[in-house]
Design a protein around this motif. Structure first.
Motif, PDB file in Angstrom:
ATOM      1  N   PHE A  79      55.481  91.188  15.537  1.00 61.51           N
ATOM      2  CA  PHE A  79      55.605  89.872  14.916  1.00 61.51           C
ATOM      3  C   PHE A  79      55.465  89.959  13.394  1.00 61.51           C
ATOM      4  O   PHE A  79      56.172  89.280  12.655  1.00 61.51           O
ATOM      5  N   VAL A  80      54.574  90.805  12.931  1.00 64.11           N
ATOM      6  CA  VAL A  80      54.416  90.990  11.489  1.00 64.11           C
ATOM      7  C   VAL A  80      55.697  91.595  10.914  1.00 64.11           C
ATOM      8  O   VAL A  80      56.212  91.133   9.892  1.00 64.11           O
ATOM      9  N   ALA A  81      56.244  92.615  11.565  1.00 62.21           N
ATOM     10  CA  ALA A  81      57.473  93.247  11.081  1.00 62.21           C
ATOM     11  C   ALA A  81      58.627  92.251  11.070  1.00 62.21           C
ATOM     12  O   ALA A  81      59.391  92.193  10.087  1.00 62.21           O
ATOM     13  N   ASP A  82      58.754  91.454  12.114  1.00 64.89           N
ATOM     14  CA  ASP A  82      59.816  90.437  12.167  1.00 64.89           C
ATOM     15  C   ASP A  82      59.636  89.415  11.047  1.00 64.89           C
ATOM     16  O   ASP A  82      60.604  89.001  10.411  1.00 64.89           O
ATOM     17  N   TYR A  83      58.407  89.013  10.805  1.00 69.03           N
ATOM     18  CA  TYR A  83      58.117  88.024   9.761  1.00 69.03           C
ATOM     19  C   TYR A  83      58.468  88.593   8.380  1.00 69.03           C
ATOM     20  O   TYR A  83      59.068  87.907   7.560  1.00 69.03           O
ATOM     21  N   GLU A  84      58.093  89.839   8.151  1.00 68.11           N
ATOM     22  CA  GLU A  84      58.349  90.461   6.852  1.00 68.11           C
ATOM     23  C   GLU A  84      59.838  90.660   6.578  1.00 68.11           C
ATOM     24  O   GLU A  84      60.261  90.679   5.424  1.00 68.11           O
ATOM     25  N   GLU A  85      60.636  90.798   7.629  1.00 69.33           N
ATOM     26  CA  GLU A  85      62.080  90.976   7.465  1.00 69.33           C
ATOM     27  C   GLU A  85      62.774  89.681   7.035  1.00 69.33           C
ATOM     28  O   GLU A  85      63.886  89.733   6.510  1.00 69.33           O
ATOM     29  N   GLN A  86      62.150  88.555   7.234  1.00 69.28           N
ATOM     30  CA  GLN A  86      62.777  87.270   6.919  1.00 69.28           C
ATOM     31  C   GLN A  86      62.737  86.960   5.460  1.00 69.28           C
ATOM     32  O   GLN A  86      62.104  87.240   4.620  1.00 69.28           O
TER      33      GLN A  86
END
Length: 71
Positions: free
Chosen positions: A64-71
Motif C-alpha cells: 500500500f505504501v509503494a502504491d501510494y508513493e507511485e501516485q
C-alpha cells in the motif's frame, strides 16, 4: 474455498487450500473431509504459511505504501 467471491484468485488447490463448489453440498463435504482428515497437519501448516505470504504480499503495508508513493 469456493468460487462465491474472488477467493479463487488466491487459492491454488493443494498449494494453499482446498477448493470446492459452493453450490454442491457433497463437494463442500469432500473438501472439508480432505482438509480435516486426509491432509496431514504439516500440509495444512504449509498451506497456511503459503496463504499468509500471499496475503501479506497483496494486502500488506509495504504494497500500500509503494502504491501510494507511485501516485
Amino acid at each position: 474455498m469456493s468460487g462465491v467471491s474472488d477467493l479463487l484468485l488466491f487459492v491454488e488447490a493443494g498449494d494453499n487450500g482446498i477448493t470446492c463448489d459452493a453450490f454442491a453440498p457433497m463437494d463442500m463435504a469432500r473438501a472439508l473431509k480432505t482438509m480435516l482428515s486426509e491432509t496431514q497437519s504439516s500440509d495444512r501448516m504449509a498451506m497456511g504459511c503459503c496463504s499468509r505470504k500471499l496475503a501479506s504480499g497483496w494486502f500488506g503495508l509495504q504494497r500500500f505504501v509503494a502504491d501510494y508513493e507511485e501516485q
